[in-house]
Design an enzyme around this catalytic site. Structure first.
Site, mmCIF file in Angstrom:
data_model
loop_
_atom_site.group_PDB
_atom_site.id
_atom_site.type_symbol
_atom_site.label_atom_id
_atom_site.label_comp_id
_atom_site.label_asym_id
_atom_site.label_seq_id
_atom_site.Cartn_x
_atom_site.Cartn_y
_atom_site.Cartn_z
ATOM 1 N N GLY A 238 86.332 35.338 54.416
ATOM 2 C CA GLY A 238 86.239 33.972 53.294
ATOM 3 C C GLY A 238 87.412 33.010 52.985
ATOM 4 C CD GLU A 280 84.315 42.340 56.917
ATOM 5 O OE1 GLU A 280 83.673 43.445 57.049
ATOM 6 O OE2 GLU A 280 83.477 41.282 56.550
ATOM 7 N N PRO A 281 88.680 38.207 57.895
ATOM 8 C CG PRO A 281 90.833 37.895 58.448
ATOM 9 C CD PRO A 281 90.053 38.939 58.228
ATOM 10 N N GLY A 282 87.361 35.241 59.531
ATOM 11 C CA GLY A 282 87.000 34.550 60.711
ATOM 12 C C GLY A 282 87.726 33.322 61.023
ATOM 13 N NE ARG A 319 81.961 24.819 59.738
ATOM 14 C CZ ARG A 319 82.663 24.175 58.697
ATOM 15 N NH1 ARG A 319 83.353 22.856 58.828
ATOM 16 N NH2 ARG A 319 82.792 24.650 57.437
ATOM 17 C CE1 TYR A 323 76.308 25.749 56.639
ATOM 18 C CE2 TYR A 323 78.024 25.388 58.067
ATOM 19 C CZ TYR A 323 77.139 26.148 57.763
ATOM 20 O OH TYR A 323 76.806 27.243 58.435
ATOM 21 C CB CYS A 350 66.909 11.444 69.413
ATOM 22 S SG CYS A 350 67.479 10.750 71.012
ATOM 23 C CD GLU A 351 67.433 15.982 64.094
ATOM 24 O OE1 GLU A 351 67.789 15.613 62.943
ATOM 25 O OE2 GLU A 351 67.091 16.777 64.650
ATOM 26 C CE1 TYR A 379 81.322 31.790 61.037
ATOM 27 C CE2 TYR A 379 83.125 30.739 59.996
ATOM 28 C CZ TYR A 379 82.450 31.905 60.420
ATOM 29 O OH TYR A 379 82.838 33.096 59.730
HETATM 30 N N1 LLP Z 1 82.343 39.065 56.873
HETATM 31 C C1 LLP Z 1 81.087 38.866 56.753
HETATM 32 C C2 LLP Z 1 80.019 40.065 56.339
HETATM 33 C C3 LLP Z 1 80.670 37.518 57.010
HETATM 34 O O1 LLP Z 1 79.289 37.282 56.940
HETATM 35 C C4 LLP Z 1 81.492 36.680 57.375
HETATM 36 C C5 LLP Z 1 80.916 35.274 57.458
HETATM 37 C C6 LLP Z 1 82.911 36.738 57.252
HETATM 38 C C7 LLP Z 1 83.143 38.053 57.242
HETATM 39 C C8 LLP Z 1 83.740 35.715 57.935
HETATM 40 O O2 LLP Z 1 83.927 34.732 56.865
HETATM 41 P P1 LLP Z 1 85.128 33.674 57.113
HETATM 42 O O3 LLP Z 1 86.508 34.509 57.089
HETATM 43 O O4 LLP Z 1 85.194 33.146 58.578
HETATM 44 O O5 LLP Z 1 84.899 32.746 56.088
HETATM 45 N N2 LLP Z 1 79.003 28.686 59.455
HETATM 46 C C9 LLP Z 1 79.405 28.458 58.030
HETATM 47 C C10 LLP Z 1 80.269 30.104 57.692
HETATM 48 C C11 LLP Z 1 79.324 31.022 57.561
HETATM 49 C C12 LLP Z 1 79.971 32.171 57.449
HETATM 50 C C13 LLP Z 1 79.172 33.572 57.645
HETATM 51 N N3 LLP Z 1 79.864 34.877 57.246
HETATM 52 C C14 LLP Z 1 80.604 27.417 58.209
HETATM 53 O O6 LLP Z 1 80.750 26.867 59.305
HETATM 54 O O7 LLP Z 1 81.225 27.229 57.101
#
Ligand code: LLP
Length: 426
Positions: A238, A280-282, A319, A323, A350-351, A379
Site C-alpha cells: 500500500g 508487501e509493496p507492489g 487506471r 480510478y 469506442c468509449e 497495475y
Molecule cells: N498485498 C495485498 C494483499 C494486496 O491486495 C495488494 C494490492 C498489495 C499487497 C500491494 O499493494 P501496493 O503496494 O501495490 O499498493 N489496481 C489498483 C491497485 C489495487 C491493489 C490491490 N491490492 C491501482 O491501479 O491503483
C-alpha cells in the site's frame, strides 16, 4: 521528480540509457518499457530503510502489480519473497525461480481446486476467512498458516483500493481471529503468521501505524490465550508513490522509524518474541520503473476541445478510466518543448472514457510524436485487456543501455486463441 533512470538527452527521452525513440521504432507502440536498474533501486530502498530499525525484515513483492517473469526474476535475485493472489501468480512465481517457501498466497474467495493446487505446490497460505481455513484443513493440515485480519482501519487512493474496514470483503474480524488460530492449532498447524493489508496508494504512515497497533494488540491476545508464537507479522502493501511532478514522496526513513518504532514496542509489550517483519509493496517497487510509449496518430481540434489521439487506450492502461488516476505525460521526442496547449489524450477505444489524460497542458503536439506515460509499471500491463479486440502491447526490459523484449506484442491470432466455432455453425 523524474526517476534517475529517465533522462532528457537533447530533448529525447532516454530510459535507463536507451533512447525511447529507438525503442518505439524497433518494437512499435504502444510499448511498456521497464528499467531493471530502477526496480533494484526501489527494492533496496525499502529493504535498507526498514533494516535500519529491525533485523528480521522480509519484503514480499506483490506480484499483482506486474507479473512479467523478468520482473519476478530480478526480484528473486534481490532476495525478495512474493505475495500472490491466484494460482496463476503462484505458477508464474514458481516458473521464475522462487522456491515455494518464499511465496505466500493472500487470495480471497478461492475455490477448493485452487487451494489444492497451492497446497500441493507447497506455497504458504494466508487465509482470508474461516471458510477458507476449513477447506484448507480438508485438503491437508499445513505446517504453517497465517490469517489476514481486518484491523478496521483502511486507506487508499480510491474507494476501490481501500481493503479494510467494516464494509470490506477482505480479512477476518477480530472476534473471529481467536477461533481461527485455535482451530488451526487444534488441527496440528505448527507455525503461524498474522497479516493485514489496509489498502493501496497510501501517501502517509498514519493509517499503517493505527492499523499496526490494532494488529499487534490482536496478536497479543492470541499469544496470551493460545500461547502461539508468531513466525512473522505482515503489514501488507500500500505504500503510495507520487504520480504528479512535484508531489511529495513518502519518506521511507521516517516511515521506517515510525512503523518499526511502534512494531518494536508492540512486540515487546505483547510478548511476541522476534518475528519477521514483513511488508508487501507492489506499486512502490515497480511503478516508476516503467514508461508506456504511445504514438500520436491524430490531432483533432474541435471548437470546444483539442484531442490528441494515441494508440494506447484503456485496454493498455486502465487506471485513468477506472480510478480517474493521474499519469504524467511527456513528449518523448521533444522534451524541451514548452507546455502551451490544453488537450485530452484519447485512446482508440469506442468509449468516451477512453482518455489517458484530461484537460492536460502539453507542448504543441504533431501526428507522429511519441508520448511517454509515466508511472505505468504498477497495475499497467497486469490490468490490460483485449477490449475492442485489440492486442496487448509488448514489454521491453532496459538496463544501462541494453534492451530485450520480455513479452511479445500479441498478434491477430491471439484474438482467435481458445475460441471455437459451435458445431452447428461450421
Ligand atoms: N498485498 C495485498 C494483499 C494486496 O491486495 C495488494 C494490492 C498489495 C499487497 C500491494 O499493494 P501496493 O503496494 O501495490 O499498493 N489496481 C489498483 C491497485 C489495487 C491493489 C490491490 N491490492 C491501482 O491501479 O491503483
Amino acid at each position: 521528480m523524474l526517476p534517475t533512470t529517465i533522462e532528457n538527452r537533447n530533448g529525447i527521452m532516454f530510459i535507463d540509457g536507451v533512447s525511447s525513440l529507438d525503442l518505439a521504432k524497433r518494437f512499435d507502440t504502444p510499448l511498456y518499457v521497464v528499467s531493471e536498474k530502477r526496480i533494484r533501486q526501489n527494492y533496496r530502498n525499502v529493504f535498507s530503510n526498514l533494516k535500519q530499525n529491525y533485523q528480521k525484515i522480509r519484503i514480499n513483492y506483490s506480484a499483482k502489480a506486474n507479473t512479467n517473469i523478468s520482473v519476478l526474476k530480478i526480484l528473486e535475485s534481490e532476495g525478495a519473497n512474493l505475495d500472490v493472489v491466484s494460482p496463476g501468480e503462484a505458477f508464474l512465481a514458481l516458473k521464475s525461480g522462487f522456491s515455494p517457501e518464499r511465496i505466500i498466497f493472500t487470495g480471497t474467495n478461492a475455490r477448493d481446486d485452487e487451494l489444492k493446487y497451492l497446497i500441493e505446490s507447497k506455497v504458504l497460505i494466508n487465509a482470508d476467512s474461516l471458510s477458507m481455513l476449513e477447506r484448507i484443513l480438508k485438503i491437508k493440515t499445513p505446517d504453517t498458516i497465517s490469517f489476514r485480519i481486518n484491523p478496521m482501519i483502511g486507506a487508499g487512493h480510491h474507494e476501490h483500493c481501500i481493503t479494510a474496514g467494516k464494509d470490506s470483503k477482505f480479512g477476518i474480524w477480530e472476534d473471529d481471529a481467536l477461533a481461527a488460530y485455535k482451530r488451526a492449532l487444534d488441527a496440528g498447524v505448527k507455525k503461524f503468521g498474522i497479516h493485514m493489508h489496509i489498502g493501496s496508494g497510501i501517501m502517509n504512515a498514519q493509517p499503517f501505524l493505527l492499523a499496526l497497533e490494532k494488529l499487534l494488540e490482536i496478536a497479543g491476545k492470541i499469544r496470551k490465550t493460545l500461547g502461539i508464537k508468531f513466525d512473522f507479522i505482515d503489514i501488507g502493501g500500500g505504500i503510495g508513490v507520487p504520480y504528479r511532478l512535484g508531489e511529495k514522496e513518502i519518506d521511507l526513513a521516517e516511515f521506517s522509524n515510525l512503523i518499526l518504532g511502534a512494531f518494536n514496542k508492540g512486540v515487546k509489550d505483547n510478548d511476541l518474541g522476534e518475528p519477521f517483519f514483513c511488508v508487501e509493496p507492489g506499486r512502490y517497487i515497480i511503478c516508476d520503473s516503467c514508461v508506456l510509449l504511445t504514438a500520436v496518430n491524430t490531432v483533432k481540434e474541435n471548437p470546444n476541445k483539442k484531442f490528441i489521439g494515441v494508440d494506447a487506450g484503456f485496454n493498455v492502461l486502465v487506471r485513468p478510466a477506472m480510478y480517474g488516476s493521474y499519469h504524467h505525460v511527456l513528449v518523448a521526442n521533444r522534451m524541451n518543448a514548452p507546455e502551451e496547449q490544453e488537450c485530452d489524450v484519447a485512446g482508440p477505444l469506442c468509449e468516451s472514457g477512453d482518455l489517458l489524460a484530461k484537460n492536460r497542458k502539453l507542448p504543441k503536439i504533431q501526428e507522429g510524436d511519441v508520448l511517454a506515460v509515466l508511472n505505468a509499471g504498477a497495475y499497467g500491463f497486469s490490468m490490460s485487456s483485449n477490449y475492442n479486440s485489440r492486442q496487448r502491447p509488448a514489454e521491453v526490459l532496459v538496463n544501462e543501455g541494453k534492451c530485450a523484449i520480455v513479452r511479445e506484442r500479441e498478434t491477430m491470432d491471439n484474438l482467435l486463441l481458445h475460441q471455437k466455432t459451435a458445431r452447428w455453425l461450421k
